[in-house]
Design a protein around this motif. Sequence first.
Motif, PDB file in Angstrom:
ATOM      1  N   THR A 106      -4.910  45.164  38.859  1.00  0.00           N
ATOM      2  CA  THR A 106      -4.509  46.406  39.543  1.00  0.00           C
ATOM      3  C   THR A 106      -3.196  46.884  38.952  1.00  0.00           C
ATOM      4  OG1 THR A 106      -5.580  45.662  41.572  1.00  0.00           O
ATOM      5  CG2 THR A 106      -3.978  47.437  41.774  1.00  0.00           C
ATOM      6  N   PHE A 107      -3.069  48.218  38.811  1.00  0.00           N
ATOM      7  CA  PHE A 107      -1.859  48.804  38.242  1.00  0.00           C
ATOM      8  C   PHE A 107      -1.201  49.713  39.269  1.00  0.00           C
ATOM      9  CE2 PHE A 107      -4.740  47.988  34.689  1.00  0.00           C
ATOM     10  CZ  PHE A 107      -3.938  47.261  33.831  1.00  0.00           C
ATOM     11  N   ARG A 108       0.111  49.687  39.233  1.00  0.00           N
ATOM     12  CA  ARG A 108       0.870  50.562  40.119  1.00  0.00           C
ATOM     13  C   ARG A 108       0.900  51.978  39.545  1.00  0.00           C
ATOM     14  NH1 ARG A 108       3.549  45.760  39.467  1.00  0.00           N
ATOM     15  NH2 ARG A 108       3.821  44.488  41.374  1.00  0.00           N
ATOM     16  N   ASP A 109       1.242  52.949  40.383  1.00  0.00           N
ATOM     17  CA  ASP A 109       1.277  54.348  39.950  1.00  0.00           C
ATOM     18  C   ASP A 109       2.400  54.615  38.953  1.00  0.00           C
ATOM     19  OD1 ASP A 109      -0.865  54.897  41.535  1.00  0.00           O
ATOM     20  OD2 ASP A 109       0.296  55.734  43.200  1.00  0.00           O
ATOM     21  N   ARG A 110       3.508  53.797  39.046  1.00  0.00           N
ATOM     22  CA  ARG A 110       4.637  54.021  38.160  1.00  0.00           C
ATOM     23  C   ARG A 110       5.095  52.671  37.596  1.00  0.00           C
ATOM     24  NH1 ARG A 110       5.310  57.291  42.479  1.00  0.00           N
ATOM     25  NH2 ARG A 110       5.554  59.539  42.103  1.00  0.00           N
ATOM     26  N   GLU A 111       4.756  52.408  36.384  1.00  0.00           N
ATOM     27  CA  GLU A 111       5.229  51.204  35.713  1.00  0.00           C
ATOM     28  C   GLU A 111       4.839  51.254  34.250  1.00  0.00           C
ATOM     29  OE1 GLU A 111       3.473  47.562  37.017  1.00  0.00           O
ATOM     30  OE2 GLU A 111       1.488  48.421  37.317  1.00  0.00           O
ATOM     31  N   PHE A 112       5.526  50.449  33.448  1.00  0.00           N
ATOM     32  CA  PHE A 112       5.246  50.338  32.024  1.00  0.00           C
ATOM     33  C   PHE A 112       4.628  48.966  31.818  1.00  0.00           C
ATOM     34  CE2 PHE A 112       7.153  51.363  27.574  1.00  0.00           C
ATOM     35  CZ  PHE A 112       5.979  50.965  26.965  1.00  0.00           C
ATOM     36  N   VAL A 113       3.312  48.950  31.542  1.00  0.00           N
ATOM     37  CA  VAL A 113       2.570  47.692  31.419  1.00  0.00           C
ATOM     38  C   VAL A 113       2.186  47.502  29.959  1.00  0.00           C
ATOM     39  CG1 VAL A 113       0.553  46.379  32.144  1.00  0.00           C
ATOM     40  CG2 VAL A 113       1.667  47.960  33.745  1.00  0.00           C
ATOM     41  N   SER A 114       2.504  46.342  29.403  1.00  0.00           N
ATOM     42  CA  SER A 114       2.082  45.974  28.052  1.00  0.00           C
ATOM     43  C   SER A 114       0.984  44.928  28.150  1.00  0.00           C
ATOM     44  CB  SER A 114       3.253  45.410  27.241  1.00  0.00           C
ATOM     45  OG  SER A 114       4.217  46.416  26.979  1.00  0.00           O
ATOM     46  N   ILE A 115      -0.104  45.193  27.393  1.00  0.00           N
ATOM     47  CA  ILE A 115      -1.195  44.217  27.331  1.00  0.00           C
ATOM     48  C   ILE A 115      -1.128  43.552  25.973  1.00  0.00           C
ATOM     49  CG2 ILE A 115      -3.701  43.920  27.378  1.00  0.00           C
ATOM     50  CD1 ILE A 115      -3.890  46.348  29.168  1.00  0.00           C
ATOM     51  N   LEU A 116      -0.866  42.254  25.988  1.00  0.00           N
ATOM     52  CA  LEU A 116      -0.688  41.494  24.764  1.00  0.00           C
ATOM     53  C   LEU A 116      -1.923  40.642  24.488  1.00  0.00           C
ATOM     54  CD1 LEU A 116       2.999  40.240  25.004  1.00  0.00           C
ATOM     55  CD2 LEU A 116       2.108  42.056  23.560  1.00  0.00           C
ATOM     56  N   GLY A 117      -2.193  40.441  23.212  1.00  0.00           N
ATOM     57  CA  GLY A 117      -3.308  39.570  22.833  1.00  0.00           C
ATOM     58  C   GLY A 117      -3.585  39.672  21.357  1.00  0.00           C
ATOM     59  N   GLN A 118      -4.326  38.664  20.861  1.00  0.00           N
ATOM     60  CA  GLN A 118      -4.684  38.644  19.465  1.00  0.00           C
ATOM     61  C   GLN A 118      -5.714  39.743  19.181  1.00  0.00           C
ATOM     62  OE1 GLN A 118      -3.250  36.626  17.186  1.00  0.00           O
ATOM     63  NE2 GLN A 118      -1.973  35.751  18.794  1.00  0.00           N
ATOM     64  N   SER A 119      -5.856  40.094  17.906  1.00  0.00           N
ATOM     65  CA  SER A 119      -6.872  41.046  17.503  1.00  0.00           C
ATOM     66  C   SER A 119      -8.250  40.524  17.866  1.00  0.00           C
ATOM     67  CB  SER A 119      -6.808  41.291  15.981  1.00  0.00           C
ATOM     68  OG  SER A 119      -5.572  41.872  15.621  1.00  0.00           O
ATOM     69  N   GLY A 120      -9.064  41.411  18.461  1.00  0.00           N
ATOM     70  CA  GLY A 120     -10.414  41.038  18.836  1.00  0.00           C
ATOM     71  C   GLY A 120     -10.540  40.384  20.181  1.00  0.00           C
ATOM     72  N   CYS A 121      -9.435  40.328  20.920  1.00  0.00           N
ATOM     73  CA  CYS A 121      -9.494  39.676  22.228  1.00  0.00           C
ATOM     74  C   CYS A 121     -10.040  40.588  23.315  1.00  0.00           C
ATOM     75  CB  CYS A 121      -8.114  39.145  22.621  1.00  0.00           C
ATOM     76  SG  CYS A 121      -6.917  40.464  22.966  1.00  0.00           S
ATOM     77  N   GLY A 122     -10.179  41.938  23.033  1.00  0.00           N
ATOM     78  CA  GLY A 122     -10.753  42.863  24.002  1.00  0.00           C
ATOM     79  C   GLY A 122      -9.766  43.812  24.634  1.00  0.00           C
ATOM     80  N   LYS A 123      -8.518  43.779  24.142  1.00  0.00           N
ATOM     81  CA  LYS A 123      -7.509  44.628  24.792  1.00  0.00           C
ATOM     82  C   LYS A 123      -7.762  46.117  24.557  1.00  0.00           C
ATOM     83  CE  LYS A 123      -4.141  43.885  21.013  1.00  0.00           C
ATOM     84  NZ  LYS A 123      -5.046  43.051  20.196  1.00  0.00           N
ATOM     85  N   THR A 124      -8.211  46.518  23.326  1.00  0.00           N
ATOM     86  CA  THR A 124      -8.514  47.938  23.067  1.00  0.00           C
ATOM     87  C   THR A 124      -9.742  48.370  23.845  1.00  0.00           C
ATOM     88  OG1 THR A 124      -7.518  47.829  20.858  1.00  0.00           O
ATOM     89  CG2 THR A 124      -9.097  49.613  21.284  1.00  0.00           C
ATOM     90  N   THR A 125     -10.721  47.476  23.956  1.00  0.00           N
ATOM     91  CA  THR A 125     -11.913  47.799  24.754  1.00  0.00           C
ATOM     92  C   THR A 125     -11.521  48.054  26.199  1.00  0.00           C
ATOM     93  OG1 THR A 125     -13.318  46.443  23.319  1.00  0.00           O
ATOM     94  CG2 THR A 125     -14.139  46.947  25.525  1.00  0.00           C
ATOM     95  N   LEU A 126     -10.601  47.195  26.713  1.00  0.00           N
ATOM     96  CA  LEU A 126     -10.130  47.380  28.084  1.00  0.00           C
ATOM     97  C   LEU A 126      -9.430  48.722  28.236  1.00  0.00           C
ATOM     98  CD1 LEU A 126      -9.632  46.269  30.926  1.00  0.00           C
ATOM     99  CD2 LEU A 126      -7.539  45.188  30.044  1.00  0.00           C
ATOM    100  N   LEU A 127      -8.621  49.085  27.239  1.00  0.00           N
ATOM    101  CA  LEU A 127      -7.901  50.361  27.292  1.00  0.00           C
ATOM    102  C   LEU A 127      -8.876  51.539  27.282  1.00  0.00           C
ATOM    103  CD1 LEU A 127      -4.805  51.045  27.278  1.00  0.00           C
ATOM    104  CD2 LEU A 127      -5.104  51.684  24.890  1.00  0.00           C
ATOM    105  N   ASN A 128      -9.934  51.444  26.459  1.00  0.00           N
ATOM    106  CA  ASN A 128     -10.927  52.535  26.386  1.00  0.00           C
ATOM    107  C   ASN A 128     -11.688  52.690  27.701  1.00  0.00           C
ATOM    108  OD1 ASN A 128     -10.298  53.217  23.738  1.00  0.00           O
ATOM    109  ND2 ASN A 128     -11.806  51.798  22.865  1.00  0.00           N
ATOM    110  N   ILE A 129     -11.963  51.550  28.361  1.00  0.00           N
ATOM    111  CA  ILE A 129     -12.653  51.626  29.652  1.00  0.00           C
ATOM    112  C   ILE A 129     -11.740  52.254  30.690  1.00  0.00           C
ATOM    113  CG2 ILE A 129     -13.527  50.206  31.542  1.00  0.00           C
ATOM    114  CD1 ILE A 129     -14.686  48.317  29.427  1.00  0.00           C
ATOM    115  N   ILE A 130     -10.450  51.867  30.681  1.00  0.00           N
ATOM    116  CA  ILE A 130      -9.503  52.474  31.620  1.00  0.00           C
ATOM    117  C   ILE A 130      -9.404  53.982  31.388  1.00  0.00           C
ATOM    118  CG2 ILE A 130      -7.064  52.597  32.280  1.00  0.00           C
ATOM    119  CD1 ILE A 130      -6.886  49.575  31.694  1.00  0.00           C
TER     120      ILE A 130
END
Length: 891
Positions: free
Chosen positions: A27-51
């Motif tokens: 869950t994300f708050r309405d006002r915050e700076f969230v960084s998603i860290l992970g190795q390449s291919g771990c699914g972070k860009t896929t997660l961003l595209n779904i969001i």
Amino acid sequence: MLELKGITKDYPSGDTVVHALKGISVTFRDREFVSILGQSGCGKTTLLNIIGGLDQYTRGDLVINGRSTKSYLDRDWDTYRNHSVGFVFQSYNLIPHQSVIANVEMALLLSGAPASERRRRAEEALAQVGLADHIHKKPNQLSGGQMQRVAIARAIVNDPEIILADEPTGALDTDTSVEVMEILKRLSRDRLVIMVTHNPQLAEAYSDRIVRIQDGLITSDTDPVDPERERLSAEQIQQHAVADVRKGKRGMSYLSAIGLSFNNLMTKKGRTLLTAFAGSIGIIGIALILSLSDGAQNYIADTEESTMGSYPLTIQQTSMDMASMMTAMMGTSDEVSSANTSGEVESKDLVTDMVSGVANGATENDMEAIKAWLDGNPGDIQDYVTDIQYSYDSPLNVFKSDTSDGVVQVNPATVMDALGFSMSGSTQTEMLSSMSGGSGSAYDVWTPLLANKETWERDYDVVAGRMPESWNEVVVYVDKNDRISDYTLYALGLLDQDELRGMMSDVLAGEKVEAHEKTSYTYDDLLDLTFKIVPESSKYAEDDEGVWQDMSEDTAYMREVVDDADEIRVVGIVRPSEDNEVGSNWGAVLYTPELMEHLIGEVDASAAVAAQRDNPSVDIFTGVTFPDDTEVELDMDAIDAMIEQMPASQGDELRAYIDELRDEGMSDEAIASAFSRQLSNQTDNATYEGNLEKLGVADLDDPYSISIYPIDFEAKEYIDGLIDDYNAQIRADGEGTEIQYTDIVGTMMSSVTDIVNSLTYILISFVAISLVVSSIMIGIITYISVLERTKEIGILRSIGASKRDVSRIFTAETFIIGFVSGVLGILVTVLLDIPANMIIEQVSGVRDLAAVPAGAGAVLVAISVVLSLIAGLAPSRMAAKKDPVTALRTE
């Protein structure tokens, strides 16, 4: 609030399935700076595209402001990306053919903001990222950091609730990365910023919260959110729903799509121009055919219109079947019969067939009924005719005004008599009239003008003087070279007819005939001409015994009549206009219809006519009562009784003649029989009506002939139909007489227009094949454009463009190409018509024949556009169906 519940994402890969996300709940708050860290291919860009709504989850749920997205339709995701999310990509993803400010305005354009508001908000966003001085540059004129700041400005211009940044500093140096991170940090103060990165230093330095992900699962969260505590109330959810509805989504307008496509085409000017030219080849072919066809049709129409002035539909008082006569003369009426096996030469009917054919086809038209019908304007016939001219059989007797050298008749012309032709005047008139092919007489140089004065301006150019304004004014008609035939000069008395006496005899005797010396006349010479009009009834004078005598051979009497007659003045000299293709080569004197009306009135008011009408039972030319039967049988007693009724002088002459016959040995019975035969011959026309006709009496309601001048061929066919309807009504009623008429033009040119049209259609059908080929080529070019602009498609989808918007962009591109092809084809055709007209003029003498009709040109442009749109349908649909995530990865 943004909440992910057990989000999974599976990708098919050959025979296996790749599990990119394996159950993400965060869950994300309405006002915050969230960084998603992970190795390449771990699914972070896929997660961003779904969001961001670019990609769809396989299972789970994405909850936005308390509303599940499981029921979202395509249009809901488009609205979400356009109003609620702003993307910042590692590779910037700017549209290269758009300026900086146009790239930033794009999201506003998709949301339907007015142009002035788009401009203001885009400038504010660019100023916010420090690029106020670069708004008109293209992306390739900026540095990497500047391009990323443009991407940020585009992401924030619609004031979204969420900023999604995918490796925003991955392609930047350290200093520039710090600048970008500072901007993102500042933006997180009033909205949610989620950044995907593999740089832990930047994440720790600027993020409020770090979420680590590995193999599709969250492994750690530095500041997790309690969903129950952050979950919105029902009232807040309703407020967000109302706000979402108010945002709405209008989509990209056709005009905006055309502008976007036009900018793209302008980056490939050479290819676009060549494509448009190739697409215009079919248009050029068809336009050339139409320009020649239309020119030919116009030429035919002009020729027809001017021809109608000489070859109208003619209704005669007595109509003969001339076609039957011609058929008989050519022998084509002879039916196929059994072979002659007698061994002898048999006779074949030719003269009999000819005479019987004419006799069978001869009919009397009810001219009074026909004129009444025409005066009623049946079927709005007046809209289809140049004029309807009525001719009357009252002779138009015109003489030279100057009688000092004798009485000279100029109409009806006596030239043929002077040449020695023995035909009667009526026979000469009919022969020469048929030679000229007109309704007027080629024998008589005096020709009536049409009553419609608009035709005067069309058919004649005034060389000197003016056109007639009253019944007693006429004009001299010369040819296009201001020449007039010697026939007309003889007829008008300008040349002495005595020169012609015996000429024909000399020619037949084999003697050489010397041509008269050519003469010329100034305009003033012709304008000084005057004539006198003499009613036919004025040729008759009443003697002392009350009998009216024909005084036309009495020179003194005729000189007095001519001197007292009404004067006709020449007030102008005219030549055929350029549009008058059937101008006379004879020359003529043209008079108004009012002249004939005046003449008929003069005849009607004459003393001779009054005398005959006052005593309708007595022949004013003999003083004898009209016989009841023209087959007269007399005996000597009857002859003596008749002599008693005659004036004394005539009676004495007749008694003396009878005495001479008796002295020669004739019996009284033979004398009576001879007198009976002679009197029968003399009384064939000795009727009340015959005498009035002899005096030149005519009824304006009962013309001798009617000439109908249609505007063009189509109008002629319409009038033919009206006459057919009239005849059908006569047959149905069983009363009255059908109209029989002569249509010379219809016989000569009835199929010319149809032939031209047929050739046009045939040629167009062949050339139309090139249009199909051009359309296929445009479809291929559009397909190539889709492949070239695949990444642009992904960019547009990421900022909220719908599938329809994407399709509309490529439809607009085909529209532009089709429109340019059509216009280019018409322009090239106009240029090609110039040498074509020069060649045609050299070959045929016809000027400016080829010209593209404005209407046809517009239709051809429309056809080009329609065919291009049809050709672009498949590529446009393909572009709309492209997956945005895949499109964004295209290089």
